[in-house]
Write a protein that holds these residues in place. Structure first.
Motif, PDB file in Angstrom:
ATOM      1  N   MET A  93     -11.783  -5.397   1.732  1.00  0.00           N
ATOM      2  CA  MET A  93     -13.051  -5.154   1.402  1.00  0.00           C
ATOM      3  C   MET A  93     -13.729  -4.227   1.800  1.00  0.00           C
ATOM      4  SD  MET A  93     -13.259  -7.826  -0.663  1.00  0.00           S
ATOM      5  CE  MET A  93     -15.402  -7.710  -0.919  1.00  0.00           C
ATOM      6  N   GLU A  94     -13.303  -3.882   3.109  1.00  0.00           N
ATOM      7  CA  GLU A  94     -13.778  -2.674   3.662  1.00  0.00           C
ATOM      8  C   GLU A  94     -13.574  -1.340   2.886  1.00  0.00           C
ATOM      9  OE1 GLU A  94     -13.632   0.138   7.799  1.00  0.00           O
ATOM     10  OE2 GLU A  94     -12.303  -1.418   7.515  1.00  0.00           O
ATOM     11  N   ALA A  95     -12.498  -1.093   2.344  1.00  0.00           N
ATOM     12  CA  ALA A  95     -12.203  -0.017   1.510  1.00  0.00           C
ATOM     13  C   ALA A  95     -13.065  -0.122   0.268  1.00  0.00           C
ATOM     14  CB  ALA A  95     -10.753  -0.232   1.175  1.00  0.00           C
ATOM     15  N   ARG A  96     -13.081  -1.238  -0.468  1.00  0.00           N
ATOM     16  CA  ARG A  96     -14.026  -1.243  -1.444  1.00  0.00           C
ATOM     17  C   ARG A  96     -15.477  -0.790  -1.196  1.00  0.00           C
ATOM     18  NH1 ARG A  96     -13.147  -5.778  -5.981  1.00  0.00           N
ATOM     19  NH2 ARG A  96     -10.947  -6.287  -5.621  1.00  0.00           N
ATOM     20  N   GLY A  97     -16.046  -1.279  -0.330  1.00  0.00           N
ATOM     21  CA  GLY A  97     -17.266  -0.695   0.324  1.00  0.00           C
ATOM     22  C   GLY A  97     -17.361   0.637   0.355  1.00  0.00           C
ATOM     23  N   LEU A  98     -16.436   1.160   1.051  1.00  0.00           N
ATOM     24  CA  LEU A  98     -16.474   2.642   1.208  1.00  0.00           C
ATOM     25  C   LEU A  98     -16.230   3.410  -0.126  1.00  0.00           C
ATOM     26  CD1 LEU A  98     -14.323   2.645   4.440  1.00  0.00           C
ATOM     27  CD2 LEU A  98     -16.705   3.317   4.176  1.00  0.00           C
ATOM     28  N   ALA A  99     -15.537   2.804  -0.951  1.00  0.00           N
ATOM     29  CA  ALA A  99     -15.189   3.739  -2.091  1.00  0.00           C
ATOM     30  C   ALA A  99     -16.645   3.470  -2.864  1.00  0.00           C
ATOM     31  CB  ALA A  99     -14.374   2.945  -3.064  1.00  0.00           C
ATOM     32  N   ALA A 100     -17.595   2.224  -2.892  1.00  0.00           N
ATOM     33  CA  ALA A 100     -18.725   2.451  -3.595  1.00  0.00           C
ATOM     34  C   ALA A 100     -19.718   3.193  -2.957  1.00  0.00           C
ATOM     35  CB  ALA A 100     -19.354   1.073  -3.569  1.00  0.00           C
ATOM     36  N   LEU A 101     -19.490   3.538  -1.512  1.00  0.00           N
ATOM     37  CA  LEU A 101     -20.435   4.534  -0.996  1.00  0.00           C
ATOM     38  C   LEU A 101     -20.069   6.059  -1.264  1.00  0.00           C
ATOM     39  CD1 LEU A 101     -21.064   2.699   2.351  1.00  0.00           C
ATOM     40  CD2 LEU A 101     -22.758   3.115   0.569  1.00  0.00           C
ATOM     41  N   ALA A 102     -18.908   6.043  -1.924  1.00  0.00           N
ATOM     42  CA  ALA A 102     -18.065   7.637  -2.373  1.00  0.00           C
ATOM     43  C   ALA A 102     -17.764   8.130  -0.957  1.00  0.00           C
ATOM     44  CB  ALA A 102     -19.184   8.311  -2.777  1.00  0.00           C
ATOM     45  N   ASP A 103     -17.197   7.313   0.070  1.00  0.00           N
ATOM     46  CA  ASP A 103     -16.988   7.990   1.224  1.00  0.00           C
ATOM     47  C   ASP A 103     -15.190   7.993   1.060  1.00  0.00           C
ATOM     48  OD1 ASP A 103     -15.848   8.733   3.849  1.00  0.00           O
ATOM     49  OD2 ASP A 103     -17.534   7.602   4.739  1.00  0.00           O
ATOM     50  N   GLY A 104     -14.577   8.876   0.602  1.00  0.00           N
ATOM     51  CA  GLY A 104     -13.381   8.842   0.092  1.00  0.00           C
ATOM     52  C   GLY A 104     -12.235   9.038   1.411  1.00  0.00           C
ATOM     53  N   THR A 105     -12.869   9.817   2.152  1.00  0.00           N
ATOM     54  CA  THR A 105     -11.817   9.934   3.560  1.00  0.00           C
ATOM     55  C   THR A 105     -11.787   8.620   4.266  1.00  0.00           C
ATOM     56  OG1 THR A 105     -12.579  12.269   3.792  1.00  0.00           O
ATOM     57  CG2 THR A 105     -11.666  11.111   5.727  1.00  0.00           C
ATOM     58  N   ALA A 106     -12.747   8.072   4.384  1.00  0.00           N
ATOM     59  CA  ALA A 106     -13.018   6.719   5.246  1.00  0.00           C
ATOM     60  C   ALA A 106     -12.375   5.540   4.502  1.00  0.00           C
ATOM     61  CB  ALA A 106     -14.463   6.197   5.483  1.00  0.00           C
ATOM     62  N   CYS A 107     -12.466   5.568   3.094  1.00  0.00           N
ATOM     63  CA  CYS A 107     -11.683   4.618   2.187  1.00  0.00           C
ATOM     64  C   CYS A 107     -10.134   4.689   2.409  1.00  0.00           C
ATOM     65  CB  CYS A 107     -12.120   4.781   0.671  1.00  0.00           C
ATOM     66  SG  CYS A 107     -11.337   3.689  -0.486  1.00  0.00           S
ATOM     67  N   ALA A 108      -9.607   6.039   2.340  1.00  0.00           N
ATOM     68  CA  ALA A 108      -8.242   6.188   2.684  1.00  0.00           C
ATOM     69  C   ALA A 108      -7.849   5.733   3.873  1.00  0.00           C
ATOM     70  CB  ALA A 108      -8.050   7.656   2.145  1.00  0.00           C
ATOM     71  N   ASP A 109      -8.579   5.966   4.935  1.00  0.00           N
ATOM     72  CA  ASP A 109      -8.374   5.575   6.225  1.00  0.00           C
ATOM     73  C   ASP A 109      -8.178   3.930   6.300  1.00  0.00           C
ATOM     74  OD1 ASP A 109      -7.855   8.067   7.192  1.00  0.00           O
ATOM     75  OD2 ASP A 109     -10.084   8.101   8.089  1.00  0.00           O
ATOM     76  N   ALA A 110      -9.046   3.126   5.605  1.00  0.00           N
ATOM     77  CA  ALA A 110      -9.152   1.914   5.498  1.00  0.00           C
ATOM     78  C   ALA A 110      -7.907   1.295   4.954  1.00  0.00           C
ATOM     79  CB  ALA A 110     -10.441   1.262   5.002  1.00  0.00           C
ATOM     80  N   LEU A 111      -7.622   2.004   3.706  1.00  0.00           N
ATOM     81  CA  LEU A 111      -6.248   1.467   2.930  1.00  0.00           C
ATOM     82  C   LEU A 111      -5.020   1.805   3.669  1.00  0.00           C
ATOM     83  CD1 LEU A 111      -7.184   2.754  -0.540  1.00  0.00           C
ATOM     84  CD2 LEU A 111      -7.234   0.298   0.207  1.00  0.00           C
ATOM     85  N   ARG A 112      -4.963   2.950   4.508  1.00  0.00           N
ATOM     86  CA  ARG A 112      -3.955   3.377   5.470  1.00  0.00           C
ATOM     87  C   ARG A 112      -3.668   2.273   6.595  1.00  0.00           C
ATOM     88  NH1 ARG A 112      -4.533   8.254   5.051  1.00  0.00           N
ATOM     89  NH2 ARG A 112      -5.861   8.461   6.862  1.00  0.00           N
ATOM     90  N   HIS A 113      -4.732   1.862   7.075  1.00  0.00           N
ATOM     91  CA  HIS A 113      -4.582   0.972   8.409  1.00  0.00           C
ATOM     92  C   HIS A 113      -4.340  -0.392   7.610  1.00  0.00           C
ATOM     93  CE1 HIS A 113      -7.900   3.314  10.565  1.00  0.00           C
ATOM     94  NE2 HIS A 113      -6.554   3.768  10.854  1.00  0.00           N
ATOM     95  N   ALA A 114      -4.806  -0.837   6.520  1.00  0.00           N
ATOM     96  CA  ALA A 114      -4.373  -2.032   5.842  1.00  0.00           C
ATOM     97  C   ALA A 114      -2.834  -2.023   5.569  1.00  0.00           C
ATOM     98  CB  ALA A 114      -4.897  -2.378   4.570  1.00  0.00           C
ATOM     99  N   GLU A 115      -2.445  -0.943   5.228  1.00  0.00           N
ATOM    100  CA  GLU A 115      -0.978  -0.801   4.799  1.00  0.00           C
ATOM    101  C   GLU A 115       0.140  -0.769   5.829  1.00  0.00           C
ATOM    102  OE1 GLU A 115       2.283   2.376   2.645  1.00  0.00           O
ATOM    103  OE2 GLU A 115       0.400   3.053   3.097  1.00  0.00           O
ATOM    104  N   LYS A 116      -0.400  -0.492   7.277  1.00  0.00           N
ATOM    105  CA  LYS A 116       0.319  -0.340   8.546  1.00  0.00           C
ATOM    106  C   LYS A 116       0.145  -1.753   9.045  1.00  0.00           C
ATOM    107  CE  LYS A 116      -0.019   4.498   9.915  1.00  0.00           C
ATOM    108  NZ  LYS A 116      -0.392   5.400  10.837  1.00  0.00           N
ATOM    109  N   ALA A 117      -0.890  -2.414   8.904  1.00  0.00           N
ATOM    110  CA  ALA A 117      -1.015  -3.794   9.260  1.00  0.00           C
ATOM    111  C   ALA A 117      -0.061  -4.821   8.565  1.00  0.00           C
ATOM    112  CB  ALA A 117      -2.352  -4.318   8.886  1.00  0.00           C
ATOM    113  N   LEU A 118       0.196  -4.617   7.249  1.00  0.00           N
ATOM    114  CA  LEU A 118       1.163  -5.111   6.644  1.00  0.00           C
ATOM    115  C   LEU A 118       2.532  -5.061   7.013  1.00  0.00           C
ATOM    116  CD1 LEU A 118       0.321  -4.877   2.836  1.00  0.00           C
ATOM    117  CD2 LEU A 118      -0.034  -6.892   3.989  1.00  0.00           C
ATOM    118  N   GLU A 119       2.974  -3.998   7.733  1.00  0.00           N
ATOM    119  CA  GLU A 119       4.401  -3.948   8.341  1.00  0.00           C
ATOM    120  C   GLU A 119       4.419  -4.824   9.687  1.00  0.00           C
ATOM    121  OE1 GLU A 119       4.580   0.124   9.314  1.00  0.00           O
ATOM    122  OE2 GLU A 119       4.315   0.838   7.258  1.00  0.00           O
TER     123      GLU A 119
END
Length: 347
Positions: free
Chosen positions: A1-27
């Motif tokens: 949800m954080e990544a979606r909110g950042l995408a809505a704010l057009a913050d691509g860098t922060a959105c990519a970081d949030a998605l990357r953190h989520a991916e690592k959390a799945l590991e």
């Protein structure tokens, strides 16, 4: 949800970081047993979130890749999830100006949901009809009847498409050889056919680590918070990212230095394990750091607990056995000036 909110704010860098953190959390290994009452959030769920974020940010190529990844990950039994993924892919294809393939995917979605009762799917189909309406005038050229995604189905699809193209050209009175291939008579249809084949081919995860030493020859190791063992500095590659760029990005994000990796020392094919498919792991020569460079190292990523330089004997105890085998092979390659190929850490 954080990544979606950042995408809505057009913050691509922060959105990519949030998605990357989520991916690592799945590991990470889950601390609690999953509840049977809650739908699990897995790799496919993350790909779905990433596709929607990338579409919101206007990164349509990455949105398309993530949408195709969802389709590849969802088993045939997950009809509703596959339908949502295909509908998402269609909206991305339309935004990219690929109406032929969008129509093809739409037709496949209709075949997929036959007999499925879902208000949300029906609602999205209504929205999709409006998106496709501007392209209706050119519907005679749509490549929407290519059946199947198996190798046999794709071969038959190509044959049928070429036959339609041939009949179309003859109907216009064009002169053309009877066996003219699709890539010559209709390049757009050919690209749609190739894209469908690409979507069904296996994807491999790729990771890249660096063998970094100090002047005494000790190895730089990092201690991630999300797993019990130490590791080499590095990480998993992002979509369409060269392994050398993975090294540079991960080192800069985690420890600060902007290092250019040197010789490729080791490639290790890792077989499927746990929830993960197979992967290719690279180890590059990260060079020797002097005292000034070491003094400038720091914990820039909250996913690391610590870092330190270790002797080879220490590293053998701190690293997971298969990671140490890979590291030892890289050290041997470094001394011999060659590159090693391994399978699960074995020559």
């Amino acid at each position: 949800m954080e990544a979606r909110g950042l995408a809505a704010l057009a913050d691509g860098t922060a959105c990519a970081d949030a998605l990357r953190h989520a991916e690592k959390a799945l590991e990470r290994s889950p601390d609690e047993r999953p509840s049977p009452w809650v739908s699990p959030f897995g790799v496919g769920s993350l790909a779905s979130e990433a596709a929607r974020c990338m579409r919101q940010l206007g990164n349509l190529a990455e949105a398309e890749r993530q949408a195709r990844q969802i389709i590849h990950l969802r088993a045939d039994s997950h009809t509703r999830s596959r339908a949502f993924a295909k509908l998402l892919l269609v909206t991305v294809l339309i935004a990219q100006g690929k109406p032929d393939e969008a129509c093809f995917q739409s037709r496949e979605t209709l075949n997929l949901i036959e007999g499925l009762s879902s208000h949300l799917v029906t609602q999205q189909l209504d929205d999709l009809r409006a998106l496709l309406q501007p392209h209706q005038a050119n519907s005679s050229r749509r490549v929407s009847t290519l059946p199947g995604t198996s190798p046999q189905g794709q071969a038959r699809s190509l044959q049928l498409a070429e036959q339609r193209c041939h009949r179309s050209r003859l109907g216009r009175g064009d002169s053309m050889p009877p066996e003219e291939p699709l890539y010559e008579c209709d390049p757009e249809a050919w690209r749609a056919y190739l894209a469908e084949g690409n979507a069904t081919q296996p994807r491999k995860r790729v990771g890249a680590d660096a063998l970094i030493r100090d002047t005494a020859g000790r190895l730089l190791l990092v201690d991630p918070k999300y797993k019990p063992d130490w590791d080499l500095p590095g990480g998993m590659s992002e979509a369409n990212e060269p392994p050398t760029e993975t090294i540079r990005r991960e080192l800069k994000e985690e420890l600060g230095p902007d290092l250019h990796p040197g010789q490729l020392l080791c490639i290790d094919w890792v077989s499927p394990h746990g929830p993960w498919d197979d992967s290719l792991m690279f180890i590059f020569d990260g060079g020797i750091l002097d005292e000034h460079q070491i003094a400038n190292l720091g914990l820039h990523d909250n996913e690391l607990r610590a870092f330190k330089f270790c002797s080879e004997d220490e590293a053998a105890k701190l690293l997971r056995p298969y990671v140490w085998r890979r590291t030892h092979a890289a050290l041997t390659s470094l001394r011999a000036g060659k590159t090693a190929y391994l399978q699960d850490g074995q020559p």
